[in-house]
Design a protein around this motif. Structure first.
Motif, PDB file in Angstrom:
ATOM      1  N   HIS A   1      26.367  37.173   5.886  1.00  0.00           N
ATOM      2  CA  HIS A   1      25.364  36.611   5.019  1.00  0.00           C
ATOM      3  C   HIS A   1      24.274  37.537   5.306  1.00  0.00           C
ATOM      4  O   HIS A   1      23.501  37.457   6.307  1.00  0.00           O
ATOM      5  CB  HIS A   1      25.001  35.238   5.335  1.00  0.00           C
ATOM      6  CG  HIS A   1      26.506  34.404   5.171  1.00  0.00           C
ATOM      7  ND1 HIS A   1      26.730  33.791   3.974  1.00  0.00           N
ATOM      8  CD2 HIS A   1      27.439  34.154   6.081  1.00  0.00           C
ATOM      9  CE1 HIS A   1      27.902  33.074   4.170  1.00  0.00           C
ATOM     10  NE2 HIS A   1      28.307  33.253   5.364  1.00  0.00           N
ATOM     11  N   LEU A   2      23.345  38.266   4.221  1.00  0.00           N
ATOM     12  CA  LEU A   2      22.290  39.208   4.382  1.00  0.00           C
ATOM     13  C   LEU A   2      21.344  38.738   3.411  1.00  0.00           C
ATOM     14  O   LEU A   2      21.626  37.943   2.380  1.00  0.00           O
ATOM     15  CB  LEU A   2      22.653  40.374   4.304  1.00  0.00           C
ATOM     16  CG  LEU A   2      23.888  41.083   4.970  1.00  0.00           C
ATOM     17  CD1 LEU A   2      24.353  42.306   4.378  1.00  0.00           C
ATOM     18  CD2 LEU A   2      23.411  41.034   6.496  1.00  0.00           C
ATOM     19  N   CYS A   3      20.167  39.189   3.596  1.00  0.00           N
ATOM     20  CA  CYS A   3      18.975  38.660   2.670  1.00  0.00           C
ATOM     21  C   CYS A   3      18.908  40.060   1.746  1.00  0.00           C
ATOM     22  O   CYS A   3      19.420  41.123   2.139  1.00  0.00           O
ATOM     23  CB  CYS A   3      17.623  38.438   3.336  1.00  0.00           C
ATOM     24  SG  CYS A   3      17.026  40.082   4.170  1.00  0.00           S
ATOM     25  N   GLN A   4      18.247  39.784   0.731  1.00  0.00           N
ATOM     26  CA  GLN A   4      17.949  40.990  -0.385  1.00  0.00           C
ATOM     27  C   GLN A   4      17.689  42.358   0.127  1.00  0.00           C
ATOM     28  O   GLN A   4      18.029  43.310  -0.173  1.00  0.00           O
ATOM     29  CB  GLN A   4      17.148  40.485  -1.477  1.00  0.00           C
ATOM     30  CG  GLN A   4      17.023  41.145  -2.674  1.00  0.00           C
ATOM     31  CD  GLN A   4      18.507  41.265  -3.413  1.00  0.00           C
ATOM     32  OE1 GLN A   4      19.173  40.058  -3.401  1.00  0.00           O
ATOM     33  NE2 GLN A   4      19.046  42.482  -3.784  1.00  0.00           N
ATOM     34  N   SER A   5      16.605  42.145   1.120  1.00  0.00           N
ATOM     35  CA  SER A   5      16.022  43.229   1.537  1.00  0.00           C
ATOM     36  C   SER A   5      16.899  44.016   2.501  1.00  0.00           C
ATOM     37  O   SER A   5      16.835  45.369   2.398  1.00  0.00           O
ATOM     38  CB  SER A   5      14.551  43.118   2.268  1.00  0.00           C
ATOM     39  OG  SER A   5      14.589  42.826   3.634  1.00  0.00           O
ATOM     40  N   CYS A   6      17.639  43.433   3.086  1.00  0.00           N
ATOM     41  CA  CYS A   6      18.630  44.339   4.131  1.00  0.00           C
ATOM     42  C   CYS A   6      19.604  44.822   3.153  1.00  0.00           C
ATOM     43  O   CYS A   6      19.866  46.015   3.576  1.00  0.00           O
ATOM     44  CB  CYS A   6      19.158  43.332   5.083  1.00  0.00           C
ATOM     45  SG  CYS A   6      17.965  42.834   6.411  1.00  0.00           S
ATOM     46  N   VAL A   7      20.110  44.258   2.137  1.00  0.00           N
ATOM     47  CA  VAL A   7      20.955  44.905   1.311  1.00  0.00           C
ATOM     48  C   VAL A   7      20.383  45.937   0.480  1.00  0.00           C
ATOM     49  O   VAL A   7      21.086  47.072   0.383  1.00  0.00           O
ATOM     50  CB  VAL A   7      21.625  43.550   0.219  1.00  0.00           C
ATOM     51  CG1 VAL A   7      22.546  44.290  -0.763  1.00  0.00           C
ATOM     52  CG2 VAL A   7      22.289  42.592   0.950  1.00  0.00           C
ATOM     53  N   GLU A   8      19.324  45.701   0.292  1.00  0.00           N
ATOM     54  CA  GLU A   8      18.464  47.089  -0.457  1.00  0.00           C
ATOM     55  C   GLU A   8      18.629  48.270   0.503  1.00  0.00           C
ATOM     56  O   GLU A   8      18.850  49.340   0.141  1.00  0.00           O
ATOM     57  CB  GLU A   8      17.159  46.674  -1.136  1.00  0.00           C
ATOM     58  CG  GLU A   8      17.169  46.013  -2.392  1.00  0.00           C
ATOM     59  CD  GLU A   8      15.854  45.453  -2.703  1.00  0.00           C
ATOM     60  OE1 GLU A   8      14.810  45.570  -2.133  1.00  0.00           O
ATOM     61  OE2 GLU A   8      16.126  44.496  -3.482  1.00  0.00           O
ATOM     62  N   LYS A   9      18.340  47.917   1.762  1.00  0.00           N
ATOM     63  CA  LYS A   9      18.222  49.053   2.701  1.00  0.00           C
ATOM     64  C   LYS A   9      19.714  49.702   2.858  1.00  0.00           C
ATOM     65  O   LYS A   9      19.854  51.047   3.062  1.00  0.00           O
ATOM     66  CB  LYS A   9      18.049  48.628   4.258  1.00  0.00           C
ATOM     67  CG  LYS A   9      16.354  48.644   4.309  1.00  0.00           C
ATOM     68  CD  LYS A   9      16.408  47.984   5.914  1.00  0.00           C
ATOM     69  CE  LYS A   9      15.154  47.144   5.873  1.00  0.00           C
ATOM     70  NZ  LYS A   9      15.388  46.307   7.314  1.00  0.00           N
ATOM     71  N   LEU A  10      20.728  48.896   2.693  1.00  0.00           N
ATOM     72  CA  LEU A  10      22.006  49.560   2.881  1.00  0.00           C
ATOM     73  C   LEU A  10      22.435  50.233   1.256  1.00  0.00           C
ATOM     74  O   LEU A  10      23.011  51.503   1.523  1.00  0.00           O
ATOM     75  CB  LEU A  10      23.050  48.264   2.789  1.00  0.00           C
ATOM     76  CG  LEU A  10      23.359  47.756   4.222  1.00  0.00           C
ATOM     77  CD1 LEU A  10      24.249  46.389   3.802  1.00  0.00           C
ATOM     78  CD2 LEU A  10      23.961  48.500   5.206  1.00  0.00           C
ATOM     79  N   GLU A  11      21.892  49.572   0.442  1.00  0.00           N
ATOM     80  CA  GLU A  11      22.231  50.356  -0.898  1.00  0.00           C
ATOM     81  C   GLU A  11      21.411  51.711  -1.024  1.00  0.00           C
ATOM     82  O   GLU A  11      21.670  52.894  -1.544  1.00  0.00           O
ATOM     83  CB  GLU A  11      21.675  49.378  -2.186  1.00  0.00           C
ATOM     84  CG  GLU A  11      22.891  48.252  -2.520  1.00  0.00           C
ATOM     85  CD  GLU A  11      22.622  47.261  -3.379  1.00  0.00           C
ATOM     86  OE1 GLU A  11      23.299  46.647  -3.680  1.00  0.00           O
ATOM     87  OE2 GLU A  11      21.247  47.330  -3.611  1.00  0.00           O
ATOM     88  N   SER A  12      20.274  51.802  -0.434  1.00  0.00           N
ATOM     89  CA  SER A  12      19.279  52.868  -0.550  1.00  0.00           C
ATOM     90  C   SER A  12      20.193  54.049   0.018  1.00  0.00           C
ATOM     91  O   SER A  12      19.953  55.202  -0.207  1.00  0.00           O
ATOM     92  CB  SER A  12      17.998  52.854   0.156  1.00  0.00           C
ATOM     93  OG  SER A  12      18.112  52.713   1.517  1.00  0.00           O
ATOM     94  N   ASN A  13      21.016  53.602   1.024  1.00  0.00           N
ATOM     95  CA  ASN A  13      21.909  54.845   1.798  1.00  0.00           C
ATOM     96  C   ASN A  13      22.596  55.409   0.758  1.00  0.00           C
ATOM     97  O   ASN A  13      23.159  56.395   0.746  1.00  0.00           O
ATOM     98  CB  ASN A  13      22.520  54.161   3.069  1.00  0.00           C
ATOM     99  CG  ASN A  13      21.721  53.984   4.307  1.00  0.00           C
ATOM    100  OD1 ASN A  13      20.744  54.442   4.327  1.00  0.00           O
ATOM    101  ND2 ASN A  13      21.899  52.933   4.960  1.00  0.00           N
TER     102      ASN A  13
END
Lengths: 334, 167
Positions: free
Chosen positions: B27-39
């Motif tokens: 379970h993750l928050c939006q900002s951590c997922v965005e960090k992943l997606e930016s990769n």
């Protein structure tokens, strides 16, 4: 065929790991539980009319006697390390040994000379039935017999063969064999020596996988690989005999050292022992396989130490080793 | 529920990864997922995968997991490789399953079973075969035969439940 087997396969062994259903595993044992395991095992095996099993309680034995049982492969190093609670029930003919309070409550082992895993398994299961009659073992419908280490769960069975492979070692074939054997869920490793070193060119082939295969499948797989290795080793032996004086020379040199040396450490002994056994099996040296195989046990450290204590004129274990070997090779001293 | 990566923001995204038989959920928050997606946006798939793996590797439950029968913790098992008792297999079933599969390549015992259980298994097998016959009889509208079979199943089932003694 039997004779060819014996020339390469020193022995076959089947080991079953079992735990009583109502007690924690050995690592979590109280001394009371450990004593209970011993008395249950004893009840299972000695309530028979024959009384053929003798009980060895490790804390009552000195280190030399403990190691001597280990050199005979009747108990394991792990049991010696648990000598405060460990015990073994050993049948008179030494074909069956039941270790109690090793990693698992019971380690039932059956040993046979040559390639005879099926006979070894029959002996082990007969002993297992007697032991199970006293108290049920931990068992799960999905995971089979439950063991302290998950790598043994399922059948709890390890089927192994001790093989003498001097020619395959000489031709550096063991690495390749090891890779192909791993694909079958089996493993091959040196019996004596540390790490990758296999002193005496002795190897153990055994099953790695215990879950999801029947006991028969495991025995078939180990036997099939054993037979394959016998064939490969024998092809090289025949070739070696025909083609080179080098081989014959090295066998006789080892024989000379074994007969006339005055002191020898265990490592050097194993090196010459391999040549002695090879020479015995291809009929080059005037020694029988039985003598060579007996020396494999009696010229090890604990046995030679015992011999030294009985012969105070000997100054060291290494000197005693030569005396043991030479008494067996029937050397007449001038 | 807080994000399992930063432990600050509320978790709004659920990531489930299936590898073989193993399913892991985080379970993750939006900002951590965005960090992943930016990769991924930068075309750096390997960084994305490694950060995803490092998140998945954290198994907070296992640190506190204990066998209630013998008291052995999962962490102790991980360091010694030895379980404490037969009940550990039940308490750590979820954690042991992938390990057993990796070691043995299979997950269902196929070998010998204790004597008392083998009788039970035979009984269960005969009940199953009778049920099959009964269904065939019903299908063929052969109700008399079906009734006889039903009674046999009842007798065997009673015997079966009487014999099943949990170990």
């Amino acid at each position: 065929m039997k004779q060819e087997n014996v020339q390469v396969v020193v022995s076959s062994r089947v080991r079953l790991a079992r735990n009583y259903h109502d007690l924690p595993f050995s690592n979590e044992h109280s001394p009371e539980n450990a004593a209970l395991c011993i008395s249950r095992a004893q009840q299972g095996l000695t309530d028979q009319a024959t009384h053929e099993f003798a009980l060895y309680t490790l804390k009552e034995l000195n280190k030399m006697d403990q190691f001597s049982l280990m050199e005979q492969h009747l108990i394991s190093r792990d049991l010696v390390q648990r000598s405060d609670i460990g015990a073994a029930l050993i049948r008179e003919d030494k074909q069956i040994s039941v270790m109690v309070n090793e990693e698992d409550h019971l380690r039932i082992q059956a040993m046979q000379g040559g390639l005879s895993l099926t006979t070894a398994a029959e002996l082990a299961f007969a002993a297992e039935e007697k032991l199970a009659a006293v108290c049920d073992f931990s068992f799960d419908v999905q995971l089979g017999y439950l063991t302290a280490c998950p790598t043994n769960t399922g059948t709890g069975m390890r089927a192994s063969m001790m093989l003498h492979l001097p020619m395959l070692t000489r031709y550096k074939q063991i690495g390749n064999i090891s890779q192909s054997v791993a694909k079958l869920g089996l493993t091959i490793r040196g019996i004596y020596g540390e790490g990758s070193e296999a002193l005496g060119d002795l190897y153990q082939v055994s099953n790695q996988v215990t879950l999801g295969r029947t006991e028969e499948e495991i025995i078939e797989a180990v036997t099939a690989v054993g037979k394959q290795l016998i064939d490969m080793e024998n092809v090289l032996r025949v070739r070696g005999e025909k083609e080179s004086l080098d081989l014959e020379d090295s066998l006789w040199r080892s024989y000379g050292v074994l007969r006339f040396a005055r002191q020898m450490d265990a490592g050097e002994f194993m090196e010459h022992w391999s040549n002695l056994r090879l020479g015995a099996s291809i009929g080059v040296l005037p020694v029988t396989l039985a003598v060579a195989d007996e020396l494999l046990t009696t010229a090890q450290d604990a046995h030679t130490k015992k011999y030294k204590y009985a012969h105070p004129e000997l100054n060291s274990t290494d000197q005693a080793r030569c005396a043991v070997i030479q008494a067996k090779l029937n050397v007449k001293e001038d | 529920m807080l994000c399992e990566e930063c432990n600050k923001n509320p978790a709004t995204v659920v990531i489930t990864v299936m590898a073989g038989n193993e399913t892991t959920t985080r379970h993750l928050c939006q900002s951590c997922v965005e960090k992943l997606e930016s990769n991924i946006a930068q075309g750096d798939i390997s960084t994305f995968l490694s950060s995803l793996l490092s998140i998945l590797a954290r198994q907070p439950r296992e640190d506190t997991l204990k066998c209630s029968a013998c008291g052995l913790s999962y962490a102790e098992f991980q360091s010694s490789g030895k379980l404490g008792c037969a009940h550990c297999y039940t308490h750590f079933r979820e954690q042991l399953a992938p390990l057993l599969l990796r070691v043995h390549g299979r997950s269902q015992h196929a070998g010998r079973v204790p004597g008392n259980l083998s009788k039970e298994r035979d009984l269960a097998a005969s009940i199953a075969s009778l049920k099959e016959k009964m269904e065939l009889a019903v299908h063929a509208e052969n109700f008399e035969e079906a009734a006889v079979l039903r009674d046999e199943i009842r007798t065997l089932s009673a015997k079966h439940s009487a014999e099943v003694q949990p170990q």
